[in-house]
Design a protein around this motif. Sequence first.
Motif, short mmCIF file in Angstrom:
data_model
loop_
_atom_site.label_atom_id
_atom_site.label_comp_id
_atom_site.label_asym_id
_atom_site.label_seq_id
_atom_site.Cartn_x
_atom_site.Cartn_y
_atom_site.Cartn_z
N GLY A 156 30.38 -59.96 -22.78
CA GLY A 156 30.10 -58.86 -21.87
C GLY A 156 31.20 -58.55 -20.88
O GLY A 156 31.17 -57.51 -20.24
N MET A 181 27.25 -55.74 -23.66
CA MET A 181 26.59 -56.91 -23.08
C MET A 181 25.39 -57.36 -23.91
O MET A 181 25.13 -58.55 -24.05
N TYR A 217 24.28 -55.60 -16.57
CA TYR A 217 24.22 -57.07 -16.59
C TYR A 217 22.78 -57.55 -16.46
O TYR A 217 22.32 -58.43 -17.20
#
Length: 280
Positions: A106, A130, A172
Amino acid sequence: MYTPLTGQVALVTGASRGLGRAAALEFAAAGAYVIVTARSTRGHSTQATLPQTSVDDTLDALRAAGGRGEAHACDHTDAAQVEQLMLALRARHGRLDVLVNNAWGGHDPVNEGARGREVWEEPPEQLRNMLLGGAYSDHLTTLLALRHFEGAVGRVLCTTWHTEEPPGWLPYEVSKAAKNRFVYVLGHKLRGRAISVIGVAPGWMRTELMETHHTPEELAGQTETPHYAARGLVALAADPDALQHSGRVLDVGELADLYGITDLDGSQPQWWRRSRKGGT
């Protein structure tokens, strides 16, 4: 020396640096035969801005410390590469006692510095990368491991992160939530086979990536080395009653309380526990 994993075979993915490298060293110190994988091989790093460590360097360090193992180049988002890896391991070892899903792509260089100030300014491909380098990598590697070893994998351990309150960086947080749900669902599906699936969430680790993007002042205080979480992974792998934790994500501080593990300096950082005060 106490070696609770003697005779066991462990696969640690994403082992060229950071937590993967520390996990490989700690599993070897606990007596396991450790198979390490990564995309970065000697002379061909995927992270040009970081120290040029590779899966080959990890194997050298493991052997220099008296451990046993082997290294393989593998991109764990590529089904063909993972398939070939599992075929090779089954032919050579015939067993896989522990799988540590730690591979992560990521933060590949193409995405560095790409955060938008507003959520709508985020590059759309950030979440895709990611998810591929996180939940999909774990999913693909675990399913092929179970298939080729006929479901006889004793432990599946996934490194992850507790989603924060208030939430942090959008892609994230979403990618880690997917990893955490993978742990929960797979743990439920495999409980009847006595296969433990457990997530381990480190605190703020002093990895090569963190040290590159943060000042020493920012890293001061309740940070930890990758060996802290790595020792938690080993403790879970060695626990005959680990099935009770299957489907859960455990903070490394919880593992310190459960097993008495410490960081390299003998401390037991509780960074996450302190950081979520006032959250939900």
